[in-house]
Every structure is written in structure tokens, then in C-alpha cells.
Design an enzyme around this catalytic site. Sequence first.
Site, PDB file in Angstrom:
ATOM      1  N   PHE A  12     -10.312  -7.472  14.646  1.00 13.71           N
ATOM      2  CA  PHE A  12      -9.337  -7.922  13.657  1.00 13.71           C
ATOM      3  C   PHE A  12      -9.100  -6.806  12.632  1.00 13.71           C
ATOM      4  CE2 PHE A  12      -8.468 -10.019   9.509  1.00 13.71           C
ATOM      5  CZ  PHE A  12      -7.199 -10.470   9.821  1.00 13.71           C
ATOM      6  N   GLN A  13      -7.853  -6.496  12.393  1.00  8.30           N
ATOM      7  CA  GLN A  13      -7.437  -5.451  11.455  1.00  8.30           C
ATOM      8  C   GLN A  13      -8.033  -4.090  11.777  1.00  8.30           C
ATOM      9  OE1 GLN A  13      -7.725  -7.032   7.385  1.00  8.30           O
ATOM     10  NE2 GLN A  13      -5.638  -7.788   7.673  1.00  8.30           N
ATOM     11  N   MET A  60      24.537   9.044   0.085  1.00 13.42           N
ATOM     12  CA  MET A  60      24.401  10.327   0.779  1.00 13.42           C
ATOM     13  C   MET A  60      24.804  10.190   2.247  1.00 13.42           C
ATOM     14  SD  MET A  60      23.813  13.442   0.496  1.00 13.42           S
ATOM     15  CE  MET A  60      22.740  14.089  -0.777  1.00 13.42           C
ATOM     16  N   GLU A 104       0.820  -1.222   0.000  1.00 10.52           N
ATOM     17  CA  GLU A 104       0.000   0.000   0.000  1.00 10.52           C
ATOM     18  C   GLU A 104       0.849   1.266   0.000  1.00 10.52           C
ATOM     19  OE1 GLU A 104      -0.543  -2.571   1.961  1.00 10.52           O
ATOM     20  OE2 GLU A 104      -2.637  -3.188   1.768  1.00 10.52           O
ATOM     21  N   LYS A 116     -17.041  -0.741   7.459  1.00 14.28           N
ATOM     22  CA  LYS A 116     -17.593  -1.678   6.476  1.00 14.28           C
ATOM     23  C   LYS A 116     -19.126  -1.600   6.414  1.00 14.28           C
ATOM     24  CE  LYS A 116     -16.871  -6.410   4.914  1.00 14.28           C
ATOM     25  NZ  LYS A 116     -16.210  -7.679   5.218  1.00 14.28           N
TER      26      LYS A 116
HETATM   27  C1  TPP Z   1      12.754   5.821   4.196  1.00 10.86           C
HETATM   28  C2  TPP Z   1      14.060   6.484   4.466  1.00 10.86           C
HETATM   29  N1  TPP Z   1      14.942   5.921   5.317  1.00 10.86           N
HETATM   30  C3  TPP Z   1      16.134   6.524   5.553  1.00 10.86           C
HETATM   31  C4  TPP Z   1      16.475   7.695   4.936  1.00 10.86           C
HETATM   32  C5  TPP Z   1      17.842   8.362   5.212  1.00 10.86           C
HETATM   33  N2  TPP Z   1      18.626   8.406   3.973  1.00 10.86           N
HETATM   34  C6  TPP Z   1      18.703   9.485   3.175  1.00 10.86           C
HETATM   35  S1  TPP Z   1      19.595   9.228   1.800  1.00 10.86           S
HETATM   36  C7  TPP Z   1      19.961   7.650   2.248  1.00 10.86           C
HETATM   37  C8  TPP Z   1      20.786   6.772   1.359  1.00 10.86           C
HETATM   38  C9  TPP Z   1      20.141   6.549   0.053  1.00 10.86           C
HETATM   39  O1  TPP Z   1      20.892   5.609  -0.679  1.00 10.86           O
HETATM   40  P1  TPP Z   1      20.600   5.417  -2.233  1.00 10.86           P
HETATM   41  O2  TPP Z   1      19.159   5.284  -2.473  1.00 10.86           O
HETATM   42  O3  TPP Z   1      21.452   4.309  -2.743  1.00 10.86           O
HETATM   43  O4  TPP Z   1      21.034   6.799  -2.820  1.00 10.86           O
HETATM   44  P2  TPP Z   1      22.507   7.399  -3.020  1.00 10.86           P
HETATM   45  O5  TPP Z   1      22.687   8.422  -1.961  1.00 10.86           O
HETATM   46  O6  TPP Z   1      23.489   6.264  -2.870  1.00 10.86           O
HETATM   47  O7  TPP Z   1      22.483   7.956  -4.386  1.00 10.86           O
HETATM   48  C10 TPP Z   1      19.377   7.353   3.483  1.00 10.86           C
HETATM   49  C11 TPP Z   1      19.517   6.079   4.196  1.00 10.86           C
HETATM   50  C12 TPP Z   1      15.512   8.236   4.078  1.00 10.86           C
HETATM   51  N3  TPP Z   1      15.735   9.391   3.435  1.00 10.86           N
HETATM   52  N4  TPP Z   1      14.333   7.605   3.829  1.00 10.86           N
END
Ligand code: TPP
Length: 615
Positions: A138-139, A507, A76, A188
Site C-alpha cells: 500500500f502506497q 502564451m 505536495e 518506515k
Molecule cells: C504544468 C504546465 N503545463 C503546460 C504548460 C504549457 N504552457 C506554457 S504557458 C501556458 C499558458 C499559461 O497561461 P497563463 O498562466 O494564464 O499565462 P498567460 O500566458 O495567459 O499569461 C501553457 C499551457 C506549462 N508551461 N506548464
Amino acid sequence: MSDSGAKPRPVGHPLAGEKMSGARMIMQVLADEGVTAIFGYSGGAILPTYDAVFLYNEECARTGRPQIPLIVPANEQGAGFMAAGYARASGRVGLCLVTSGPGATNTVTPVRDCMADSIPIVVISGQVPTPAIGTDAFQEAPVPSIMGSVAKHIFLVTDPAKLEATVRTAFEIARTGRPGPVVVDIPKDVQNWEGVFLGEGLLPILGYRRRMRELAEASLDAAAAERFFAMLGESRRPLIYAGGGVINGNAAGALAEFTTAFNVPVVTTLMGIGALDTTHPLAMRMLGMHGAAFANYAVDDCDFLIAVGSRFDDRVAGVPAKFARNARRIAHLDVDRAEVNKVKRVHWSHVGLVGEALRSLTAYGLKTQVRRDFSPWLAELAELKRVHAMNYDRASSLIQPGYVIEELNRHARGAAIITTGVGQHQMWAAQYCDFTRPRLWLTSGSMGTMGFGLPAAIGAQIACPDRLVIDIDGDSSIRMNIGELETATTYDLPVKVVVLNNFGDGMVKQWQKLFFKGRLSASDRSLHKKDFVKAAQADGFRYAARLERKEDVSRVIGEFLAFAGPAFLEVMIDPDAGVYPMVGPGQTYEDMITGDFIASRHKVNIKPPGPSEMF
Ligand SMILES: Cc1ncc(C[n+]2csc(CCOP(=O)(O)OP(=O)(O)O)c2C)c(N)n1
Ligand SMILES: [Mg+2]
């Protein structure tokens, strides 16, 4: 106001007076509101409404009317982001239909994401039958209280006689004013109830409607325009700082008219990319933490900052007191009164529909023949753009992300819809892609939600079947909703998915290198086993390739984008490539580090941020 997505409601609805189930009423209101696709996943508490979708489409097939396809995701969360991608690309309200409990809670992240980026979606969730509410049935999940803290508005329908009006009102609230997500939780028994369909009627949300009327009527009068142009008259270096509000408010046309009429250059936020054609001579591209150096220098140098549909977010104004530090005057146009003077005090403001306000300003300026010669400033900016241009290690034998995106951009020519995950790849895409119109750049700006890119691309492709849609994703971000690869092939959507693989959370690694002495805690995936190409093939991608050699980049990207169906490309990029420029958290534009390939005009020492600045 966001859009007029809804079809004009027929005078005397053809079904008015008919007896039908609540579920059938929901379906009819969706059709009347102009919904052209439903993104959702079924389950016990929403079964009556799923049955109504089936029956509605069966009837359409019989009578030759357009059906409303149901797009079923793997999770979802995917449905919520598909609805968001649909809404962002089209300007219409996206619709997400899920069951109670886990179905509904899986949409919390996209609902919060839409709230933070002002995106209009309606989430309809099934709820356990009214008598069971509060029994830990439930749910059962407390959807109104969970969503109440993240949505623009939430309804729990307990009186079936109000069901029809409630669903209609949800669309009104989602699309008006500052757009946002609205959740309608429907037990529901209310879906199974039988009653008379009225074909009209809204809930009496008097206070909200009064505010909307005030917004619509808040015309920018001659006195306010005169004061605005007095400030522009005193300015030698004016700069517009445009945000997502310009796009969400359908005000890009009005912005272009204003900017060209008076020769005022424009920087945009991440959310504002495309508010002005990035190839326009007055476009100074993105400002902020990873903005272009020339854009940030322009902000530092301007003497009059005109904020339009932007909110001085911390990724833009990390140190509010030093943001636009030479601006003697700041003006702010916004649809949301709460944003004015929230972070930075301004000298002139107008709360109203930004498109109307810009048009009033343009008309006033043209009528009173405001003429101001900003050519010395424009020449300075042209020089900033030349000297501090975006750049990267072009001589590297490794594949540099900037090169990949430049090649994608060469084919897309500013006309493709680009979605992203979150991380370095998102910033490189923002920096190196062109967008000639609004609603082509779809990214999770405020929440920064990894996993946004693929489902958003699917929703955008449903909304815009004829447009090239490219998801520029990260190897970690795509893992979050990788189940949606199969959704793309199931519905044969020709989305192009390109994963910039740098073996992990690039990042996060960049921050760890800068501020944690290179301790790569939990961010390196180089030993992980995932074979993305096989995963895409297993999910039915007939084009799935890995790009490993620099000399193949141009050819393979051409083939990949030309492929007629869904296509997947993994690009093994330099795992150490960084995103530059970078204004560290809690630092000023003067402290911006530009890396080895972009010229800086300051001598900068990288200061690790203090604990309170670490976010
Ligand atoms: C759902 C979620 N969890 C954690 C983060 C923290 N976060 C920001 S960028 C990143 C790394 C992203 O890695 P990738 O998708 O491989 O992108 P890259 O920076 O390597 O291009 C994380 C863990 C986030 N933004 N969103
Ligand atoms: Mg990565």
C-alpha cells in the site's frame, strides 16, 4: 558553491551518544543543517518523522529554543515549490517532507524543476517498510528509480546505521558545486529503528568530494587571466552574458566588481535576472526569445561574449551557429564542466566557482592596470536602449499588462521578491520589473512549470518574512496550485497575489496565432466559470478585488500592495496583448519580431517554424 547555510556543526554534539529513534535523528540533523522551516504533508509511511517534528517543537517550546515550523500545503507539489521558493530567496537548502507513494510522486515536478534550475532542496520521503519494498505494498512507489532520473542525487536508506550520515550528506550534495535537489527515501522501519546518535559523520562519497575539492581549488591562474585580458584587449565590443549560475553561485557581488572595473556591459538570461542590478548603467537587461530588443541587438553586435554561469539554452541560442554571430571570441566561466562547449564552441573557458574566478580576473586586471576605453560601444548601447526601448500600446483603453507591471514596479522599487507562473505574464514581469539584488526574481526558468508562482511566493515569504513578496501569476497558471491560496491565509503570510487575467493560456494563444493560423485549440477560457475573487475570499483573503478599469490601476495597486495581510488582485487585461519582442523558435535574433510598439532595425517576415523547430 551555493551557500554556507549550515550552522557550524558543534564540536562534540551535545546529543552525541544518546539513544534515539531514526525519526528523531532525522529531525536533529535538519536542525543542525540550519533548516528553519519544513514544507510537507503527512501520511502513513512518514508518520514517525512527523511525530518527531512535533516532539522536537514541543521541546523547543519548553526550553525557549526556536521551533522549526511545519508548513502544510494543499498538495505536495506545493510543498516542493515552497521549499524551492525558500531556497531561491534565501540561498539556503529548502526542505520538503512527504509520505510514500502519491506523496512522493507529487513532488516529482518540483524536484525536476529544481534540477533544471540548479536549486538546492532536500526531499525526505517515507517509504514502505524495508521487508515490503517490491511487493506493491500500500502506497509503495519506486521513488529511487523515478527520482533517480530527475534529481541530482537519490538515497534509499536500507541500513539504519547510515541514516544520520545520509541525511547530512544529502544537504552537502544539494548545496555544493552546481546546486540541486536530493531525495532521501526512508523506509518506515528505519524511522522507527532505535540507535545511538553520533552527532557527526558523512557518507564516503569520495569521487564527488574530490570533484568538489577540484572545483574549490581550480583557481584561475595568471596565464589564464592574461589570455582572457588579451581577448578583452583586442575587443571593442565586449558583452557579459550572465546566467542563473551567477545567482546560485552567490557571485553577483563579484560580477558587479568585474563589470564596473572594466566597463563591460551585461545581458542576463531569465534565470540571471538580478545578477546585476537591472537599474545599473551597464545593465542591458534580458536577452533571448522574449529578451529586450536592445539586449538582443547588443548580443548580435558584440565582438567578445563572456558567458558567466549561463549555458546557451535554446531560449537564448535557438540557432547556436548564428548566436552572437559577430563575436570573434567567446569565453565561458562555469561551475559545471559539462556545460562548456556543449552547445557552442568557446575560445577560453574556466571551470570553477564563478565568484572566485571573477574575483581573480578583476584582481589581475587591476594589478596589471588593464585599461580599455569602451565608451564608443557604451554610447552605441545607450542609443540602442533609447531607440529600441520596451514599450506597449499606452493609448489603449484596455488595461495593458505592461502598465500593470510598471505600476507594481513603481511601488516595489526593485526591492520586492517577485514570483511568477509561466506564460506571457512571466515574460512581462521579466521585462518590466526591476531587481536591485539577486534572489528577488523567482521563476521556473528551464522547466517552465505553471503553478510555480503561488507556492514559491509562500516559501519565499517564510524565508524572508520582512520582504514584500508579490506573485505575478496567470489565470491558468494559478489554477494549477490554487489550493495554496488557503495556505497563505492559514499561516497569515502577507503575500500579494496578482493574477493577470487574459481569459486563458495567453502564451499558447500567442503561438497559435503566429504559427497555427489562429486556431485556439484548448487555450481559451473565456467561457469558464471561475470567480477568482470569490475563490480568494472563500480561502480567507480579506483583501480580494477585481480591477477592470484602466483609470483605477494606479490607485488600486497602491491599496493592494499596502494591505497588511495576504492580498489578492485579479486584473482584467487586454486578452489580445502579446509578448514582444519575440525570437520565434529556431530563429535568429535578426528575425526577432518587435511588434507595433518597439522599433525594429530589421525588416522581418514572420516565418512559421519547421516541424523540427516546434517546441
Ligand atoms: C504544468 C504546465 N503545463 C503546460 C504548460 C504549457 N504552457 C506554457 S504557458 C501556458 C499558458 C499559461 O497561461 P497563463 O498562466 O494564464 O499565462 P498567460 O500566458 O495567459 O499569461 C501553457 C499551457 C506549462 N508551461 N506548464
Ligand atoms: Mg492567462
